[in-house]
Write a protein that holds these residues in place. Structure first.
Motif, PDB file in Angstrom:
ATOM      1  N   SER A  26       0.840  -1.183   0.000  1.00  0.00           N
ATOM      2  CA  SER A  26       0.000   0.000   0.000  1.00  0.00           C
ATOM      3  C   SER A  26       0.880   1.240   0.000  1.00  0.00           C
ATOM      4  O   SER A  26       1.801   1.366   0.799  1.00  0.00           O
ATOM      5  N   ALA A  27       0.582   2.148  -0.901  1.00  0.00           N
ATOM      6  CA  ALA A  27       1.342   3.392  -0.978  1.00  0.00           C
ATOM      7  C   ALA A  27       0.364   4.536  -1.185  1.00  0.00           C
ATOM      8  O   ALA A  27      -0.710   4.362  -1.756  1.00  0.00           O
ATOM      9  N   ASP A  28       0.742   5.697  -0.722  1.00  0.00           N
ATOM     10  CA  ASP A  28      -0.048   6.898  -0.954  1.00  0.00           C
ATOM     11  C   ASP A  28      -0.175   7.085  -2.466  1.00  0.00           C
ATOM     12  O   ASP A  28       0.834   7.151  -3.163  1.00  0.00           O
ATOM     13  N   PRO A  29      -1.389   7.150  -2.997  1.00  0.00           N
ATOM     14  CA  PRO A  29      -1.553   7.249  -4.450  1.00  0.00           C
ATOM     15  C   PRO A  29      -0.939   8.509  -5.044  1.00  0.00           C
ATOM     16  O   PRO A  29      -0.660   8.555  -6.239  1.00  0.00           O
ATOM     17  N   ASP A  30      -0.687   9.530  -4.205  1.00  0.00           N
ATOM     18  CA  ASP A  30      -0.070  10.760  -4.709  1.00  0.00           C
ATOM     19  C   ASP A  30       1.452  10.723  -4.649  1.00  0.00           C
ATOM     20  O   ASP A  30       2.119  11.614  -5.161  1.00  0.00           O
ATOM     21  N   SER A  31       2.010   9.695  -3.998  1.00  0.00           N
ATOM     22  CA  SER A  31       3.465   9.573  -3.897  1.00  0.00           C
ATOM     23  C   SER A  31       4.032   9.017  -5.197  1.00  0.00           C
ATOM     24  O   SER A  31       3.309   8.463  -6.036  1.00  0.00           O
ATOM     25  N   ALA A  69      -1.869  -4.112 -27.128  1.00  0.00           N
ATOM     26  CA  ALA A  69      -0.487  -3.770 -27.484  1.00  0.00           C
ATOM     27  C   ALA A  69      -0.346  -2.267 -27.717  1.00  0.00           C
ATOM     28  O   ALA A  69       0.636  -1.646 -27.276  1.00  0.00           O
ATOM     29  N   SER A  70      -1.310  -1.678 -28.386  1.00  0.00           N
ATOM     30  CA  SER A  70      -1.286  -0.239 -28.647  1.00  0.00           C
ATOM     31  C   SER A  70      -1.355   0.555 -27.342  1.00  0.00           C
ATOM     32  O   SER A  70      -0.616   1.526 -27.150  1.00  0.00           O
ATOM     33  N   GLN A  71      -2.236   0.145 -26.451  1.00  0.00           N
ATOM     34  CA  GLN A  71      -2.365   0.843 -25.173  1.00  0.00           C
ATOM     35  C   GLN A  71      -1.119   0.665 -24.304  1.00  0.00           C
ATOM     36  O   GLN A  71      -0.713   1.598 -23.602  1.00  0.00           O
ATOM     37  N   LEU A  72      -0.512  -0.504 -24.376  1.00  0.00           N
ATOM     38  CA  LEU A  72       0.737  -0.730 -23.646  1.00  0.00           C
ATOM     39  C   LEU A  72       1.826   0.198 -24.189  1.00  0.00           C
ATOM     40  O   LEU A  72       2.595   0.785 -23.421  1.00  0.00           O
ATOM     41  N   ALA A  73       1.869   0.355 -25.503  1.00  0.00           N
ATOM     42  CA  ALA A  73       2.854   1.251 -26.121  1.00  0.00           C
ATOM     43  C   ALA A  73       2.635   2.697 -25.677  1.00  0.00           C
ATOM     44  O   ALA A  73       3.602   3.441 -25.461  1.00  0.00           O
ATOM     45  N   GLU A  74       1.384   3.093 -25.531  1.00  0.00           N
ATOM     46  CA  GLU A  74       1.088   4.451 -25.068  1.00  0.00           C
ATOM     47  C   GLU A  74       1.581   4.679 -23.638  1.00  0.00           C
ATOM     48  O   GLU A  74       1.894   5.805 -23.269  1.00  0.00           O
ATOM     49  N   LEU A  75       1.649   3.632 -22.845  1.00  0.00           N
ATOM     50  CA  LEU A  75       2.079   3.731 -21.448  1.00  0.00           C
ATOM     51  C   LEU A  75       3.583   3.534 -21.253  1.00  0.00           C
ATOM     52  O   LEU A  75       4.090   3.740 -20.149  1.00  0.00           O
ATOM     53  N   ALA A  76       4.291   3.134 -22.287  1.00  0.00           N
ATOM     54  CA  ALA A  76       5.683   2.695 -22.147  1.00  0.00           C
ATOM     55  C   ALA A  76       6.618   3.738 -21.546  1.00  0.00           C
ATOM     56  O   ALA A  76       7.628   3.382 -20.937  1.00  0.00           O
ATOM     57  N   ASP A  77       6.294   5.012 -21.662  1.00  0.00           N
ATOM     58  CA  ASP A  77       7.147   6.062 -21.101  1.00  0.00           C
ATOM     59  C   ASP A  77       6.690   6.530 -19.721  1.00  0.00           C
ATOM     60  O   ASP A  77       7.388   7.278 -19.066  1.00  0.00           O
ATOM     61  N   ALA A  78       5.521   6.082 -19.290  1.00  0.00           N
ATOM     62  CA  ALA A  78       4.862   6.676 -18.128  1.00  0.00           C
ATOM     63  C   ALA A  78       5.501   6.437 -16.756  1.00  0.00           C
ATOM     64  O   ALA A  78       5.578   7.371 -15.965  1.00  0.00           O
ATOM     65  N   PRO A  79       5.945   5.248 -16.404  1.00  0.00           N
ATOM     66  CA  PRO A  79       6.338   5.064 -14.995  1.00  0.00           C
ATOM     67  C   PRO A  79       7.716   5.588 -14.633  1.00  0.00           C
ATOM     68  O   PRO A  79       8.007   5.798 -13.457  1.00  0.00           O
ATOM     69  N   TRP A  80       8.554   5.827 -15.591  1.00  0.00           N
ATOM     70  CA  TRP A  80       9.975   6.056 -15.302  1.00  0.00           C
ATOM     71  C   TRP A  80      10.246   7.378 -14.608  1.00  0.00           C
ATOM     72  O   TRP A  80      11.234   7.513 -13.887  1.00  0.00           O
ATOM     73  N   GLU A  81       9.375   8.360 -14.787  1.00  0.00           N
ATOM     74  CA  GLU A  81       9.563   9.630 -14.098  1.00  0.00           C
ATOM     75  C   GLU A  81       9.257   9.506 -12.607  1.00  0.00           C
ATOM     76  O   GLU A  81       9.582  10.396 -11.821  1.00  0.00           O
ATOM     77  N   HIS A  82       8.633   8.417 -12.217  1.00  0.00           N
ATOM     78  CA  HIS A  82       8.239   8.221 -10.826  1.00  0.00           C
ATOM     79  C   HIS A  82       9.265   7.389 -10.053  1.00  0.00           C
ATOM     80  O   HIS A  82       8.912   6.589  -9.185  1.00  0.00           O
ATOM     81  N   PHE A  83      10.528   7.589 -10.371  1.00  0.00           N
ATOM     82  CA  PHE A  83      11.629   6.947  -9.656  1.00  0.00           C
ATOM     83  C   PHE A  83      12.562   8.032  -9.110  1.00  0.00           C
ATOM     84  O   PHE A  83      13.741   8.071  -9.444  1.00  0.00           O
ATOM     85  N   PRO A  84      12.035   8.936  -8.252  1.00  0.00           N
ATOM     86  CA  PRO A  84      12.921   9.962  -7.698  1.00  0.00           C
ATOM     87  C   PRO A  84      13.910   9.336  -6.710  1.00  0.00           C
ATOM     88  O   PRO A  84      13.677   8.238  -6.210  1.00  0.00           O
TER      89      PRO A  84
END
Length: 155
Positions: A26-31, A69-84
């Motif tokens: 469980s994590a704060d959804p805004d974190s 597959a198309s939707q996965l491609a749209e997300l491919a860049d999304a999580p990496w900015e959330h590794f501060p």
């Protein structure tokens, strides 16, 4: 018909994602961790049906597979900015290993490999697909890229 190794890869990846993956803590959804988990849950929402189609758990539907597959491609860049950089004062659970930051170049290389594999899968499916055999190698590359990152950079 899929080979035993293909089925094993698909089954292992699905099981790994379900048991240890996205959102098991469980994590704060805004974190950063919460936002990262939310994106990885979306990855799973698209990867799991594709894996199910290739393993025979779900009926193969080329249009549905291509949409995922198309939707996965749209997300491919999304999580990496959330590794501060980790903050010792932040009590949020974190499933990323310290190697994300201490081996930033290696982590970035695996991200690039994942993004390339997803882009290849999306390109293949965009032309239309009639059978699992057309996408199995590309989907295996996506799954192997996921696994490589989890193996090296995730608790």
């Amino acid at each position: 018909m899929q080979s035993v190794s293909t089925r094993k890869i698909l089954s292992c990846l699905s099981l790994t994602l379900l048991l240890t993956g996205c959102g098991s803590q469980s994590a704060d959804p805004d974190s950063a961790e919460g936002q990262r988990q939310a994106v990885f849950k979306q990855f799973l929402a698209h990867s799991e049906p594709m894996g199910g189609m290739l393993s025979g758990r779900l009926a193969f539907d080329g249009e549905v597979f291509a949409s995922h597959a198309s939707q996965l491609a749209e997300l491919a860049d999304a999580p990496w900015e959330h590794f501060p950089e980790p903050d010792q004062n932040n009590p949020q659970p974190n499933t990323a290993l310290p190697e994300v930051w201490s081996d930033a170049d290696g982590f970035a290389e695996l991200i690039t490999q994942y993004q390339a594999a997803v882009a290849d899968l999306s390109l293949i499916t965009a032309a239309g697909i009639d059978s699992p055999e057309q996408v199995t190698p590309a989907m295996q590359a996506v799954q192997q890229a996921c696994k490589a990152c989890h193996d090296g950079y995730r608790r």
